[in-house]
Scaffold this motif. Structure first.
Motif, PDB file in Angstrom:
ATOM      1  N   VAL A  10       0.832  -1.204   0.000  1.00  0.00           N
ATOM      2  CA  VAL A  10       0.000   0.000   0.000  1.00  0.00           C
ATOM      3  C   VAL A  10       0.869   1.257   0.000  1.00  0.00           C
ATOM      4  O   VAL A  10       0.567   2.235  -0.691  1.00  0.00           O
ATOM      5  CB  VAL A  10      -0.952  -0.011   1.214  1.00  0.00           C
ATOM      6  CG1 VAL A  10      -1.621   1.340   1.392  1.00  0.00           C
ATOM      7  CG2 VAL A  10      -2.017  -1.087   1.041  1.00  0.00           C
ATOM      8  N   THR A  11       1.939   1.232   0.758  1.00  0.00           N
ATOM      9  CA  THR A  11       2.852   2.375   0.779  1.00  0.00           C
ATOM     10  C   THR A  11       3.483   2.586  -0.593  1.00  0.00           C
ATOM     11  O   THR A  11       3.565   3.716  -1.088  1.00  0.00           O
ATOM     12  CB  THR A  11       3.953   2.163   1.832  1.00  0.00           C
ATOM     13  OG1 THR A  11       3.352   2.054   3.127  1.00  0.00           O
ATOM     14  CG2 THR A  11       4.938   3.326   1.835  1.00  0.00           C
ATOM     15  N   THR A  12       3.907   1.510  -1.226  1.00  0.00           N
ATOM     16  CA  THR A  12       4.530   1.610  -2.544  1.00  0.00           C
ATOM     17  C   THR A  12       3.541   2.119  -3.583  1.00  0.00           C
ATOM     18  O   THR A  12       3.892   2.937  -4.446  1.00  0.00           O
ATOM     19  CB  THR A  12       5.086   0.240  -2.972  1.00  0.00           C
ATOM     20  OG1 THR A  12       5.995  -0.235  -1.976  1.00  0.00           O
ATOM     21  CG2 THR A  12       5.828   0.349  -4.296  1.00  0.00           C
ATOM     22  N   PHE A  13       2.305   1.668  -3.508  1.00  0.00           N
ATOM     23  CA  PHE A  13       1.284   2.143  -4.442  1.00  0.00           C
ATOM     24  C   PHE A  13       1.060   3.651  -4.307  1.00  0.00           C
ATOM     25  O   PHE A  13       0.605   4.302  -5.248  1.00  0.00           O
ATOM     26  CB  PHE A  13      -0.042   1.417  -4.202  1.00  0.00           C
ATOM     27  CG  PHE A  13      -0.026  -0.047  -4.564  1.00  0.00           C
ATOM     28  CD1 PHE A  13       0.940  -0.576  -5.397  1.00  0.00           C
ATOM     29  CD2 PHE A  13      -0.997  -0.911  -4.059  1.00  0.00           C
ATOM     30  CE1 PHE A  13       0.955  -1.928  -5.729  1.00  0.00           C
ATOM     31  CE2 PHE A  13      -0.995  -2.259  -4.384  1.00  0.00           C
ATOM     32  CZ  PHE A  13      -0.017  -2.772  -5.216  1.00  0.00           C
ATOM     33  N   SER A  14       1.378   4.212  -3.146  1.00  0.00           N
ATOM     34  CA  SER A  14       1.149   5.634  -2.904  1.00  0.00           C
ATOM     35  C   SER A  14       2.101   6.534  -3.681  1.00  0.00           C
ATOM     36  O   SER A  14       1.912   7.750  -3.713  1.00  0.00           O
ATOM     37  CB  SER A  14       1.280   5.942  -1.405  1.00  0.00           C
ATOM     38  OG  SER A  14       0.292   5.256  -0.653  1.00  0.00           O
ATOM     39  N   PHE A  15       3.121   5.947  -4.314  1.00  0.00           N
ATOM     40  CA  PHE A  15       4.075   6.741  -5.083  1.00  0.00           C
ATOM     41  C   PHE A  15       3.611   6.975  -6.516  1.00  0.00           C
ATOM     42  O   PHE A  15       4.318   7.604  -7.298  1.00  0.00           O
ATOM     43  CB  PHE A  15       5.446   6.054  -5.091  1.00  0.00           C
ATOM     44  CG  PHE A  15       6.179   6.157  -3.783  1.00  0.00           C
ATOM     45  CD1 PHE A  15       6.976   7.249  -3.499  1.00  0.00           C
ATOM     46  CD2 PHE A  15       6.051   5.165  -2.824  1.00  0.00           C
ATOM     47  CE1 PHE A  15       7.650   7.358  -2.289  1.00  0.00           C
ATOM     48  CE2 PHE A  15       6.715   5.254  -1.607  1.00  0.00           C
ATOM     49  CZ  PHE A  15       7.514   6.353  -1.338  1.00  0.00           C
ATOM     50  N   GLN A  16       2.430   6.483  -6.861  1.00  0.00           N
ATOM     51  CA  GLN A  16       1.918   6.657  -8.220  1.00  0.00           C
ATOM     52  C   GLN A  16       1.562   8.109  -8.500  1.00  0.00           C
ATOM     53  O   GLN A  16       0.974   8.789  -7.668  1.00  0.00           O
ATOM     54  CB  GLN A  16       0.652   5.817  -8.423  1.00  0.00           C
ATOM     55  CG  GLN A  16       0.848   4.329  -8.387  1.00  0.00           C
ATOM     56  CD  GLN A  16      -0.430   3.589  -8.722  1.00  0.00           C
ATOM     57  OE1 GLN A  16      -0.713   3.298  -9.877  1.00  0.00           O
ATOM     58  NE2 GLN A  16      -1.212   3.277  -7.711  1.00  0.00           N
TER      59      GLN A  16
END
Length: 312
Positions: free
Chosen positions: A33-39
């Motif tokens: 979820v944290t990584t997806f937030s960099f989109q």
């Protein structure tokens, strides 16, 4: 620091090795979820926002789901479609339930990220039985292919295909994120390594590089950025073909022989502002041929403008 070192550091910092070894889903979910937030935004801006406001987490969402939310959209992964939560207007598809809804509570950058977090949670709960590691193992074990290339593609699709329906995640972000996970925990799962190294994340920088250099044209595969990049003859297939001819162990002996993800990442680094900052719209007028004469590829590059100029 090598590409593998960067992946290993991220996996270690997120506790992914331990989580996979123990089949512990929450840390893996939190990292995803944290990584997806960099989109859709610079890494620095995204990181600063999360540092200030926090992120969504498995524990918080799981606790909210135990209270039997009244909103029908939160009953299951399949019911969640069409949530339409918007942070700015504080509206959604079920306005009678929004005041009591837990979905808006994580203070994320926009409402799409809130939807992504809950959609992924429901996917893991309802389709993966709360066991991401077991689900990945099962999906990879069930993939079939008569050739190595077909098997690699089948394994990738076994993971990407179902996750593609999680709200707000693209093939690109899934490829990037899953490849990091699969490569980063390779000591525990050799099959994960084979799958992760073959994954290719095509963003606009990579696509535009293949266009400007004339590679897409030479391969008779000119197309706009998007789904076609992953289709037959698209950007991903071209990079995969090139990678099959490169023994990356000659560059770093700890690399696998074939490392398509590394080849793709090398193209990205050549273009990215955070890398060598060569082949991108900040350095090249999209309407004209590249004029960076000191680029090592200049003499061999077709230097095709990204945008054709209309005659007046």
């Amino acid at each position: 620091m090598s590409f593998l070192d960067e992946i290993d550091n991220e996996a270690r910092d997120a506790g992914l090795n331990r989580a996979v070894a123990l089949a512990d889903t929450p840390p893996i979910f939190d990292w995803l979820v944290t990584t997806f937030s960099f989109q859709g935004i610079s890494d620095r801006v995204a990181r600063d926002y999360m540092h200030k406001h926090g992120t969504a987490s498995w524990s918080t969402i799981a606790a909210s789901e135990k209270n039997a939310p009244s909103c029908p959209k939160l009953r299951s992964y399949w019911h969640f479609e069409g949530c339409r939560y918007d942070k700015t207007s504080f509206t959604c598809a079920e306005p009678d339930h929004i005041d009591a809804c837990a979905l808006p509570r994580p203070h994320l950058r926009n409402g799409r990220l809130n939807q992504t977090a809950y959609s992924l949670f429901l996917f893991v709960r309802d389709l993966a039985n709360n066991d991401l590691v077991g689900w990945i193992d099962s999906q990879l074990d069930g993939a079939k292919g008569s050739t190595k290339v077909e098997l690699e593609a089948a394994r990738q699709e076994a993971l990407i295909g179902p996750l593609r329906n999680v709200y707000g995640v693209s093939d690109k972000i899934l490829m990037m994120t899953l490849s990091t996970l699969l490569i980063g925990v390779r000591e525990h799962r050799p099959l994960w390594l084979e799958t992760g190294t073959a994954m290719i994340a095509v963003d606009t920088l990579v696509h535009n590089f293949l266009h400007r250099t004339g590679i897409l044209q030479d391969c008779d595969s000119s197309h706009a950025y998007g789904a076609a990049c992953y289709g037959p003859g698209g950007c991903a297939e071209i990079i995969r073909t090139v990678a099959s001819r490169i023994d990356t162990r000659a560059l770093n002996p700890v690399f696998p022989q074939r490392f398509a993800r590394y080849v793709q990442n090398s193209i990205w680094r050549l273009c990215s502002l955070d890398g060598l900052n060569f082949c991108n719209g900040n350095r090249i007028d999209d309407r004209q041929a590249c004029q960076i004469g000191y680029c090592h590829l200049y003499q061999r590059c077709d230097r095709i403008p990204l945008k054709s100029q209309k005659s007046t």
